[in-house]
Design a protein around this motif. Structure first.
Motif: not given
Length: 333
Positions: A230-259
């Motif tokens: 997931l840290l690979d720039p090529a994967v982060r820019g690939d919609a198909r690979r992201l869809d495979e790796l991200l859970h349907p209910e994925f949620v994130e809290i970023g370093a800035s505190g954004r949800l």
């Protein structure tokens, strides 16, 4: 001297709030559980934690009283065949609860262990005691409180067995923000690093985290490699690979505190500039069957400068494949 213990599991709903427990005596017992699991998972975890907790006395034979034919048959009859077939059953389908079974297989090596089936709810003192404590743990998770973990094994200090798993964050991000009984979710983000100021102070050593050994069963190694993917720039820019790796209910809290939910982070990742980043694992823990938490230090190159952050990801196994469900990051200063 032979150690005699009863191990039992309980699930309110199956799957539902679940608990497990092992009992040697009123002075030596341990319990734990999960917000959602099956009765079989509780039964397996009870035996696994018993093996881990008695590791310091591995030279002594262990006699396990168990009312689960599934557990006894799994470890004494079926496991060798499953392993030969790559953890698949005779019909070719994947074996359920593989992670727990693999950990049990490892914990049994070199141990003299005898399993005895006892009829459940038939008045056997140790079995009844284990059942009572397992149900109490399941009830505690149903009521969103920590169960009584018990004293563990006398004379061993901190118990080696798996720690009671925290309540996973709910799928609804709004609920996660407003319900004080549910811990804040933990998820995945590098985007906030670009907007964070560079610290002029000396980086914290975080030696306590760095000193933790990283367990290396196959499924945990797999999670580390998936995080690096997931840290690979090529994967982060690939919609198909992201869809495979991200859970349907994925949620994130970023370093800035954004949800952010899955749709928001997916769109931002596809639109964001590529970042060079590396993952330094600090700990890998199994929180529940098929749920693994990775804590790591991330070093990213932003505008030619190195930025470090501490990150925690939770990966969940869905249909035999791990997908990232939660992530949280904090800039290291």
């Amino acid at each position: 001297m032979t150690i005699v213990a009863a191990a039992d599991g309980s699930a309110l709903g199956n799957p539902g709030p679940a608990g497990w427990a092992w009992v040697i005596s009123d002075q030596e017992w341990r319990a734990g559980g999960w917000p959602r699991a099956t009765n079989n998972q509780g039964e397996l975890m009870a035996v696994l934690d018993l093996l881990r907790s008695t590791e310091s006395r591995r030279s002594e034979p262990l006699h396990v009283l168990c009312d689960s034919q599934y557990v006894i048959n799994s470890v004494t009859k079926w496991m060798p065949g499953w392993k030969r077939k790559g953890w698949r059953k005779a019909d070719g389908k994947p074996v359920l609860n593989r992670e727990l079974l693999e950990d049990l297989d490892a914990a049994l090596r070199g141990r003299e262990v005898r399993f005895e089936w006892v009829k459940g709810h038939a008045g056997h003192p140790l079995n009844e005691a284990a059942d009572t404590r397992a149900r109490a743990a399941a009830t505690a998770y149903q009521q969103r409180r920590e169960p009584d973990a018990g004293p563990g094994l006398i004379g061993t200090g901190a118990v080696r067995g798996a720690q009671p798993a925290p309540v996973p964050p709910p799928a609804d991000p709004a609920h996660a923000e407003t319900d004080p009984a549910v811990p804040t979710p933990a998820l995945f983000d590098l985007l906030d690093l670009a907007s964070e100021p560079t610290s002029s102070g000396t980086p914290t050593s975080h030696s306590a985290l760095a000193a933790q050994p990283v367990p290396n069963p196959d499924h945990r190694t797999e999670v580390v490699e998936l995080e690096r993917t997931l840290l690979d720039p090529a994967v982060r820019g690939d919609a198909r690979r992201l869809d495979e790796l991200l859970h349907p209910e994925f949620v994130e809290i970023g370093a800035s505190g954004r949800l952010r939910n899955r749709e928001a982070i997916r769109a931002e990742l596809l639109a964001a500039p590529a970042l060079e980043a590396d993952c330094e694992p600090l700990s890998v823990l199994t929180l529940a069957p098929g749920v693994v938490q990775l804590v790591y230090r991330c070093t990213a190159r932003v505008d030619g400068e190195s930025r470090r952050s501490l990150r925690s990801s939770v990966w969940e196994r869905v249909d035999g494949v791990y997908r990232i469900r939660f992530h949280q990051g904090t800039v290291e200063v």
